[in-house]
Each structure stands twice: as C-alpha cells, then as structure tokens.
Design an enzyme around this catalytic site. Structure first.
Site, PDB file in Angstrom:
ATOM      1  N   HIS A  85       5.282  -2.303   7.486  1.00  0.00           N
ATOM      2  CA  HIS A  85       5.928  -0.965   7.918  1.00  0.00           C
ATOM      3  C   HIS A  85       6.535  -0.945   9.246  1.00  0.00           C
ATOM      4  O   HIS A  85       7.303  -0.162   9.411  1.00  0.00           O
ATOM      5  CB  HIS A  85       4.527   0.369   8.033  1.00  0.00           C
ATOM      6  CG  HIS A  85       4.271   0.554   6.758  1.00  0.00           C
ATOM      7  ND1 HIS A  85       3.329  -0.145   5.814  1.00  0.00           N
ATOM      8  CD2 HIS A  85       4.225   1.849   6.005  1.00  0.00           C
ATOM      9  CE1 HIS A  85       3.086   0.487   4.873  1.00  0.00           C
ATOM     10  NE2 HIS A  85       3.525   1.847   4.965  1.00  0.00           N
ATOM     11  N   GLU A 100       4.282   6.161   7.662  1.00  0.00           N
ATOM     12  CA  GLU A 100       4.293   6.974   6.287  1.00  0.00           C
ATOM     13  C   GLU A 100       4.579   8.397   6.441  1.00  0.00           C
ATOM     14  O   GLU A 100       4.932   8.991   5.542  1.00  0.00           O
ATOM     15  CB  GLU A 100       2.724   6.694   5.788  1.00  0.00           C
ATOM     16  CG  GLU A 100       2.559   5.435   5.448  1.00  0.00           C
ATOM     17  CD  GLU A 100       3.067   4.993   3.810  1.00  0.00           C
ATOM     18  OE1 GLU A 100       2.715   5.970   3.160  1.00  0.00           O
ATOM     19  OE2 GLU A 100       3.410   3.972   3.664  1.00  0.00           O
ATOM     20  N   SER A 142       1.034  -1.285   0.102  1.00  0.00           N
ATOM     21  CA  SER A 142       0.093  -0.002   0.035  1.00  0.00           C
ATOM     22  C   SER A 142       0.754   1.214  -0.021  1.00  0.00           C
ATOM     23  O   SER A 142       0.542   2.159  -0.357  1.00  0.00           O
ATOM     24  CB  SER A 142      -0.762   0.066   1.305  1.00  0.00           C
ATOM     25  OG  SER A 142      -0.142   0.054   2.330  1.00  0.00           O
ATOM     26  N   CYS A 177       2.569  -6.974   1.681  1.00  0.00           N
ATOM     27  CA  CYS A 177       1.461  -6.134   2.652  1.00  0.00           C
ATOM     28  C   CYS A 177       0.520  -7.169   3.278  1.00  0.00           C
ATOM     29  O   CYS A 177       0.047  -8.070   2.653  1.00  0.00           O
ATOM     30  CB  CYS A 177       0.830  -5.177   1.705  1.00  0.00           C
ATOM     31  SG  CYS A 177      -0.619  -4.424   2.498  1.00  0.00           S
ATOM     32  N   CYS A 222       3.021  -6.443   9.974  1.00  0.00           N
ATOM     33  CA  CYS A 222       2.874  -5.312   9.091  1.00  0.00           C
ATOM     34  C   CYS A 222       4.145  -4.802   8.594  1.00  0.00           C
ATOM     35  O   CYS A 222       5.209  -4.756   9.268  1.00  0.00           O
ATOM     36  CB  CYS A 222       2.175  -4.244   9.684  1.00  0.00           C
ATOM     37  SG  CYS A 222       2.121  -2.621   8.726  1.00  0.00           S
TER      38      CYS A 222
END
Ligand code: DGL
Length: 275
Positions: A195, A159, A12, A74, A193
């Site tokens: 991230h 992000e 994403s 993801c 995740c």
C-alpha cells in the site's frame, strides 16, 4: 469470465495492485486474476492464525479458479502465512501448485541499494513483529544493519483515500522521525507494504535529503520473470491471452472507484463471497 489458467495476485486490499501494475508491464501476455480481501482488510494488526486462515482461504479460491501460480502481493500475508502454506498445505493438498511471496525477492536485492549498509524498513505491525525482513536480509546481506518501524495507520489512510490529505501528515512524519532516529547512517528505506507506494510523496516531504525510497513492485515483477524462466513446468501451465480480471470480497463499486489510483488505469471488479 475467468480465463483458464491465470496467474493469481492477492492482497488484503488494494495494495497488491501496485505490484500487479509492474508485473503486467514486464509480462503483459499472461492472464491474471486479482483478489483483494477488502472486507477483512487491514491484515496488519491481526494475529498469525487469523492472517494464515484468511490467506489460505483466498489461495484456495484462486486454485478453484484455475490458478497454478499465486503471488502473495502482500507483505503481511507473506510474513505470517507463506511458510506454513508452502511447507504444509501445498505439499499435502496441492503438490503441483505454487505460491510465491514478496519478501524473498526484495531481501535478495535490498542490500544493493545502500552505500552505508544501514537500511530502514517501513511495514505493517504484522510484518515488523514477524521479524521476517531482518531474518531474511541476514541470509543475503549479513553485514547489513536493518532498522524497522511499524506504521499501523498507514494502510487505513491509504484504503480510505486519505493518503494525500493534510491529516495524514502527522502520522507520516511521526513514523519517519522514529525510523530516522534509529540511525543517522540510514541511506535506504524500503516500503515493505504494497500500500505504501501511494505515500511516497508524503514520506519524501519529511525525509532528510539523500535517502533512497525503495518500492517493491518492480523488484517482484523482475523476480517473477526470472522465476518463470527457471520453472518452465509452471510457465507452460499459465494461459496467455492478456486478460486481467479483478475480484473483491467487499463492494465492487467502491473497489472500482479506488483501485485505479493503485493500478494506474480504470478497472472493473466483481464481488465474491468467501466462506
Ligand atoms: N498490502 C499489505 C502489505 O503489503 C497490507 C497489509 C494490511 O492489510 O494491513 O503488508
């Protein structure tokens, strides 16, 4: 120029770069294209239908750019879209192409990290609500106790490059405390995740001693090595000139500025418009 038959890596946003980084360490000879759907991130709070629709649109973009194999780097897309894509869309429309996720390779090995048999999972709301981890882990380690905690603000923190800020502390500690309070025997926590590896230091500050934090990049990379060995019919289709090409659905300048934190080296991206 996109190489002829690259391996596609999708997320994403930036998180999948933490997986691609580990993949290129083990498989540097292959060509890769990375797509971050930054314009529509985060996926975590979105519905099953929306995540499926976005993910399938991106996968078709990879296919149109020569990919025969796409890795969904993801967890949210793997949890909410992969099954439908593998069981319906590929069989119907692209029988020769393959899409792999990050949940299966992780659940195959996660039990090996724990001595107590109590494992914690941090994930996005979408990943946690899907229950994909407890269901899949149960297939490989039925005796394992799995405890989950959804962390809706962690992806936006990362992000927005706020993951090292003191402002992040409150939100990190809150979720660490909530997960740990579910079982005093948790000795292993999976960052489910892509991230979250950037939050490893912060999470570590608030964790009790003796808990192992597991990230997925290396696990997924090893699993891809194994997959390519077991599937020579797919491996033969992948081009090998060592090129890495990066795309984002949002601003490439922003992407270039942030992405190196995730990938570990500077990179140059191009913009694509979907739909
Ligand atoms: N990196 C994605 C994951 O692994 C983040 C999802 C999101 O966009 O919320 O779940």
């Amino acid at each position: 120029m996109v190489p002829s038959n690259p391996i596609g890596v999708f997320d994403s946003g930036y998180g999948g770069l933490t997986v691609l980084k580990e993949i290129v360490k083990l498989l540097p000879e292959y060509d890769y294209i990375y797509l971050g759907d930054n314009a529509r991130a985060p996926y975590g709070p979105r519905s099953f239908d929306t995540v499926y629709h976005y993910t399938w649109q991106c996968i078709q973009w990879f296919f149109n750019n020569g990919c025969n194999l796409v890795i969904l780097a993801c967890n949210t897309a793997s949890a909410k879209a992969l099954r439908t894509i593998q069981q319906n869309d590929l069989a119907k429309n692209y029988p020769g192409k393959r899409v792999l996720g990050v949940i299966r390779p992780t659940t195959e090995v996660i039990g090996d990290f724990s001595a107590t048999g109590h494992v914690g999972i941090f994930g996005t709301q979408g990943t946690v609500v899907s229950n994909s981890y407890p269901i899949e882990i149960n297939k490989f380690f039925p005796a394992l106790h799995v405890f989950q905690e959804a962390c809706p603000l962690w992806v936006p923190l990362v992000e927005n490059n706020e993951h090292e800020s003191t402002g992040a502390d409150y939100f990190i500690k809150q979720h660490v405390d909530r997960l740990i309070s579910q079982s005093a025997a948790i000795d292993t926590i999976l960052l489910a995740c892509t991230h979250y590896p950037l939050l490893t230091n912060k999470i570590g500050q608030f964790l009790p001693e003796g808990i192992t934090l597991v990230t997925q990049g290396e696990i997924v990379a090893k699993s891809l090595v194994d997959y390519l060995k077991r599937h020579p019919e797919i491996e033969i289709l992948c081009s090998k000139t060592g090129q890495r090409t990066f795309f984002t659905t949002d601003d490439p300048g922003d992407f270039n500025a942030h992405a190196s934190i995730f990938f570990g080296e500077p990179l140059h991206s191009s913009h694509i418009q979907l739909g």
